[in-house]
Design a protein around this motif. Structure first.
Motif, PDB file in Angstrom:
ATOM      1  N   GLU A 177       0.811  -1.223   0.000  1.00 29.99           N
ATOM      2  CA  GLU A 177       0.000   0.000   0.000  1.00 29.99           C
ATOM      3  C   GLU A 177       0.844   1.271   0.000  1.00 29.99           C
ATOM      4  O   GLU A 177       0.478   2.266  -0.610  1.00 29.99           O
ATOM      5  CB  GLU A 177      -0.978  -0.027   1.168  1.00 29.99           C
ATOM      6  N   GLY A 178       1.989   1.235   0.675  1.00 30.82           N
ATOM      7  CA  GLY A 178       2.866   2.411   0.694  1.00 30.82           C
ATOM      8  C   GLY A 178       3.378   2.740  -0.697  1.00 30.82           C
ATOM      9  O   GLY A 178       3.425   3.902  -1.100  1.00 30.82           O
ATOM     10  N   MET A 179       3.748   1.719  -1.450  1.00 33.00           N
ATOM     11  CA  MET A 179       4.237   1.927  -2.820  1.00 33.00           C
ATOM     12  C   MET A 179       3.130   2.520  -3.684  1.00 33.00           C
ATOM     13  O   MET A 179       3.370   3.426  -4.480  1.00 33.00           O
ATOM     14  CB  MET A 179       4.725   0.607  -3.415  1.00 33.00           C
ATOM     15  N   LEU A 180       1.910   2.043  -3.519  1.00 36.51           N
ATOM     16  CA  LEU A 180       0.797   2.583  -4.306  1.00 36.51           C
ATOM     17  C   LEU A 180       0.497   4.030  -3.927  1.00 36.51           C
ATOM     18  O   LEU A 180       0.144   4.831  -4.789  1.00 36.51           O
ATOM     19  CB  LEU A 180      -0.446   1.713  -4.158  1.00 36.51           C
ATOM     20  N   SER A 181       0.654   4.367  -2.658  1.00 32.87           N
ATOM     21  CA  SER A 181       0.443   5.764  -2.240  1.00 32.87           C
ATOM     22  C   SER A 181       1.487   6.665  -2.891  1.00 32.87           C
ATOM     23  O   SER A 181       1.171   7.760  -3.361  1.00 32.87           O
ATOM     24  CB  SER A 181       0.514   5.877  -0.721  1.00 32.87           C
ATOM     25  N   MET A 182       2.745   6.201  -2.935  1.00 33.73           N
ATOM     26  CA  MET A 182       3.788   6.974  -3.602  1.00 33.73           C
ATOM     27  C   MET A 182       3.492   7.088  -5.100  1.00 33.73           C
ATOM     28  O   MET A 182       3.667   8.141  -5.704  1.00 33.73           O
ATOM     29  CB  MET A 182       5.154   6.315  -3.388  1.00 33.73           C
ATOM     30  N   MET A 183       3.031   5.999  -5.679  1.00 33.66           N
ATOM     31  CA  MET A 183       2.700   5.984  -7.102  1.00 33.66           C
ATOM     32  C   MET A 183       1.566   6.964  -7.396  1.00 33.66           C
ATOM     33  O   MET A 183       1.589   7.665  -8.408  1.00 33.66           O
ATOM     34  CB  MET A 183       2.298   4.564  -7.493  1.00 33.66           C
ATOM     35  N   GLU A 184       0.604   7.024  -6.502  1.00 36.27           N
ATOM     36  CA  GLU A 184      -0.529   7.943  -6.679  1.00 36.27           C
ATOM     37  C   GLU A 184      -0.047   9.386  -6.701  1.00 36.27           C
ATOM     38  O   GLU A 184      -0.499  10.189  -7.516  1.00 36.27           O
ATOM     39  CB  GLU A 184      -1.538   7.734  -5.560  1.00 36.27           C
ATOM     40  N   MET A 185       0.887   9.712  -5.823  1.00 36.82           N
ATOM     41  CA  MET A 185       1.436  11.066  -5.818  1.00 36.82           C
ATOM     42  C   MET A 185       2.107  11.361  -7.151  1.00 36.82           C
ATOM     43  O   MET A 185       1.949  12.440  -7.715  1.00 36.82           O
ATOM     44  CB  MET A 185       2.442  11.232  -4.667  1.00 36.82           C
ATOM     45  N   GLY A 186       2.855  10.403  -7.681  1.00 38.37           N
ATOM     46  CA  GLY A 186       3.516  10.593  -8.968  1.00 38.37           C
ATOM     47  C   GLY A 186       2.531  10.729 -10.109  1.00 38.37           C
ATOM     48  O   GLY A 186       2.712  11.545 -11.011  1.00 38.37           O
ATOM     49  N   MET A 187       1.465   9.932 -10.067  1.00 40.87           N
ATOM     50  CA  MET A 187       0.449   9.993 -11.122  1.00 40.87           C
ATOM     51  C   MET A 187      -0.262  11.339 -11.149  1.00 40.87           C
ATOM     52  O   MET A 187      -0.699  11.793 -12.189  1.00 40.87           O
ATOM     53  CB  MET A 187      -0.594   8.886 -10.925  1.00 40.87           C
ATOM     54  N   ASN A 188      -0.367  11.945  -9.987  1.00 43.09           N
ATOM     55  CA  ASN A 188      -1.080  13.209  -9.896  1.00 43.09           C
ATOM     56  C   ASN A 188      -0.213  14.406 -10.252  1.00 43.09           C
ATOM     57  O   ASN A 188      -0.713  15.523 -10.335  1.00 43.09           O
ATOM     58  CB  ASN A 188      -1.667  13.386  -8.492  1.00 43.09           C
ATOM     59  N   SER A 189       1.071  14.178 -10.455  1.00 40.61           N
ATOM     60  CA  SER A 189       1.933  15.303 -10.823  1.00 40.61           C
ATOM     61  C   SER A 189       1.708  15.662 -12.289  1.00 40.61           C
ATOM     62  O   SER A 189       1.207  14.874 -13.077  1.00 40.61           O
ATOM     63  CB  SER A 189       3.404  14.976 -10.570  1.00 40.61           C
ATOM     64  N   ALA A 190       2.097  16.837 -12.651  1.00 40.06           N
ATOM     65  CA  ALA A 190       1.840  17.355 -14.000  1.00 40.06           C
ATOM     66  C   ALA A 190       2.550  16.555 -15.087  1.00 40.06           C
ATOM     67  O   ALA A 190       2.065  16.464 -16.208  1.00 40.06           O
ATOM     68  CB  ALA A 190       2.270  18.816 -14.072  1.00 40.06           C
ATOM     69  N   ASP A 191       3.701  15.971 -14.779  1.00 38.06           N
ATOM     70  CA  ASP A 191       4.486  15.268 -15.801  1.00 38.06           C
ATOM     71  C   ASP A 191       4.173  13.788 -15.886  1.00 38.06           C
ATOM     72  O   ASP A 191       4.939  13.026 -16.452  1.00 38.06           O
ATOM     73  CB  ASP A 191       5.979  15.453 -15.516  1.00 38.06           C
TER      74      ASP A 191
ATOM     75  N   GLY B 121       6.095   4.085   6.409  1.00 34.90           N
ATOM     76  CA  GLY B 121       5.640   5.442   6.664  1.00 34.90           C
ATOM     77  C   GLY B 121       4.532   5.859   5.718  1.00 34.90           C
ATOM     78  O   GLY B 121       3.619   6.592   6.099  1.00 34.90           O
ATOM     79  N   MET B 122       4.599   5.393   4.473  1.00 37.64           N
ATOM     80  CA  MET B 122       3.571   5.755   3.484  1.00 37.64           C
ATOM     81  C   MET B 122       2.208   5.190   3.873  1.00 37.64           C
ATOM     82  O   MET B 122       1.181   5.777   3.558  1.00 37.64           O
ATOM     83  CB  MET B 122       3.963   5.262   2.088  1.00 37.64           C
ATOM     84  N   LYS B 123       2.187   4.058   4.578  1.00 32.98           N
ATOM     85  CA  LYS B 123       0.911   3.477   4.997  1.00 32.98           C
ATOM     86  C   LYS B 123       0.194   4.390   5.989  1.00 32.98           C
ATOM     87  O   LYS B 123      -1.015   4.373   6.088  1.00 32.98           O
ATOM     88  CB  LYS B 123       1.141   2.122   5.662  1.00 32.98           C
ATOM     89  N   ASN B 124       0.968   5.156   6.755  1.00 35.02           N
ATOM     90  CA  ASN B 124       0.393   5.976   7.812  1.00 35.02           C
ATOM     91  C   ASN B 124       0.026   7.389   7.358  1.00 35.02           C
ATOM     92  O   ASN B 124      -0.392   8.200   8.159  1.00 35.02           O
ATOM     93  CB  ASN B 124       1.362   6.051   8.997  1.00 35.02           C
ATOM     94  N   ILE B 125       0.208   7.669   6.090  1.00 33.73           N
ATOM     95  CA  ILE B 125      -0.110   8.999   5.584  1.00 33.73           C
ATOM     96  C   ILE B 125      -1.606   9.074   5.300  1.00 33.73           C
ATOM     97  O   ILE B 125      -2.166   8.219   4.617  1.00 33.73           O
ATOM     98  CB  ILE B 125       0.703   9.312   4.312  1.00 33.73           C
ATOM     99  N   SER B 126      -2.226  10.097   5.820  1.00 36.32           N
ATOM    100  CA  SER B 126      -3.665  10.271   5.623  1.00 36.32           C
ATOM    101  C   SER B 126      -3.938  10.816   4.219  1.00 36.32           C
ATOM    102  O   SER B 126      -3.050  11.409   3.599  1.00 36.32           O
ATOM    103  CB  SER B 126      -4.222  11.242   6.667  1.00 36.32           C
ATOM    104  N   PRO B 127      -5.157  10.671   3.723  1.00 38.89           N
ATOM    105  CA  PRO B 127      -5.508  11.248   2.423  1.00 38.89           C
ATOM    106  C   PRO B 127      -5.283  12.765   2.385  1.00 38.89           C
ATOM    107  O   PRO B 127      -4.893  13.310   1.356  1.00 38.89           O
ATOM    108  CB  PRO B 127      -6.988  10.902   2.257  1.00 38.89           C
TER     109      PRO B 127
END
Length: 193
Positions: free
Chosen positions: A54-68, A169-175
């Protein structure tokens, strides 16, 4: 009457076993995972991964949401890949995924978790997959075992611990925190190339 009751119980049990969707078939689980990623539907993708992923997917989501990030999910588009049959070895399954354009194949790893097949999309497993691919390719004549053996064990362990720490740590990050990080990334100055 007892036969009808027994038949009803058997049908109810079978239906209950199948209600978890495609969790009994690693290929179907991986296909559903890729479909969700190709649509940038991280919430649905998380249903198909191990808890450690889940932490990797949260990081991936942040990357997907970036402009590039345009085109970032193309590699998961089911129309651009061929998913082979799973090779099951105990509690682990290997599913070959071939990119149609390059004809390159990577074996994705799924693991049994609470009786269901889940995609292992955590740092350690992705690193293992990359290492297997580099061994297969010969990494342009470089023996990856020699490279890995040349790195001091304590440095490898520190790197692994750092990656594990980031993943946990990524698992504990809230939306809300993810949204704040996304806004920060979007407001960073863009480099002109």
């Amino acid at each position: 009457m007892k036969k009808v009751l027994l038949a009803s119980l058997i049908l109810f049990t079978i239906a209950g076993c199948n209600s978890s969707g495609s969790s009994g078939n690693p290929k179907e689980v991986l296909t559903s995972f890729f479909k969700a990623l190709s649509k940038k539907d991280i919430a649905t993708a998380k249903k198909y991964v191990t808890a450690d992923s889940e932490g990797m997917l949260s990081m991936m989501e942040m990357g997907m949401n970036s402009a590039d990030a345009t085109g970032a999910t193309d590699k998961f588009n089911p129309d651009m890949i061929t998913i082979g049959d799973a090779k099951i070895e105990g509690e682990e399954a290997h599913v070959p995924v071939t990119e149609k354009a390059s004809n390159e194949t990577v074996n994705f790893i799924l693991k049994k978790e609470k009786g269901d097949w889940k995609v292992a999309f955590d740092f350690n497993t992705l690193g293992r997959m990359a290492q297997e691919k580099m061994k297969e390719q010969g990494f342009n004549g470089i023996n990856m075992d020699s490279v890995m053996n040349a790195i001091p064990k304590d440095q490898l362990e520190k790197g692994k611990q750092m990656i594990d720490s980031i993943s946990k740590g990524m698992k504990n990050i809230s939306p809300e925190q993810l949204e704040q990080a996304k806004k920060l990334l979007e407001n960073l100055p863009k480099e002109n190339h």
